[in-house]
Design an enzyme around this catalytic site. Sequence first.
Site, mmCIF file in Angstrom:
data_model
loop_
_atom_site.group_PDB
_atom_site.id
_atom_site.type_symbol
_atom_site.label_atom_id
_atom_site.label_comp_id
_atom_site.label_asym_id
_atom_site.label_seq_id
_atom_site.Cartn_x
_atom_site.Cartn_y
_atom_site.Cartn_z
ATOM 1 N N GLN A 110 60.146 24.303 37.877
ATOM 2 C CA GLN A 110 61.358 23.826 37.211
ATOM 3 C C GLN A 110 62.518 23.814 38.204
ATOM 4 O O GLN A 110 63.307 24.743 38.268
ATOM 5 C CB GLN A 110 61.679 24.733 36.025
ATOM 6 N N PHE A 111 62.616 22.725 38.970
ATOM 7 C CA PHE A 111 63.676 22.627 39.972
ATOM 8 C C PHE A 111 65.059 22.643 39.343
ATOM 9 O O PHE A 111 66.043 23.015 39.982
ATOM 10 C CB PHE A 111 63.488 21.383 40.856
ATOM 11 N N THR A 112 65.165 22.286 38.068
ATOM 12 C CA THR A 112 66.474 22.235 37.418
ATOM 13 C C THR A 112 67.109 23.617 37.249
ATOM 14 O O THR A 112 68.295 23.711 36.920
ATOM 15 C CB THR A 112 66.395 21.534 36.047
#
Length: 150
Positions: A78-80
């Site tokens: 989850q790069f966010t």
Amino acid sequence: MRVVIQRVSHASVTIEGTLKSAIAQGFLILVGICNEDTSEDVDWLVRKVANLRVFDDENHIMNRAITEVDGEALVISQFTLFASYKKGNRPSWIHAGSHEHAIPLYHEFCDKLSDAIGKQVKTGEFGADMKVELLNDGPVTICMDTKNKE
């Protein structure tokens, strides 16, 4: 590294309409990796997650680790989690790790967590558009960041 750990009754991830992975009781773990993260961060985080005592004991007190309840883990990249939101209303992802740096650390985290909990960690697919479903149990949600170890 940043993680959001949710204690779940069950969780699953679907990619392009196909079920990729599913677990029963355990942790859904969202993992964000930045370019400064190292194997030391992975090791610290694996120790914390594997020993996190948030499952109920016989007295309904959160006192058991995932291994003590035969729990499973589903790990989703989850790069966010590294969104920068200080300027404007559209987040920037500039602090998220590059694929070249993040993918090996993601796999290292999954492999080491599998060893620590004694069962294969289920995963999504790094960089894919995933649909994640879960039933948060409690609700219990814990956020950890390896930059805040003290």
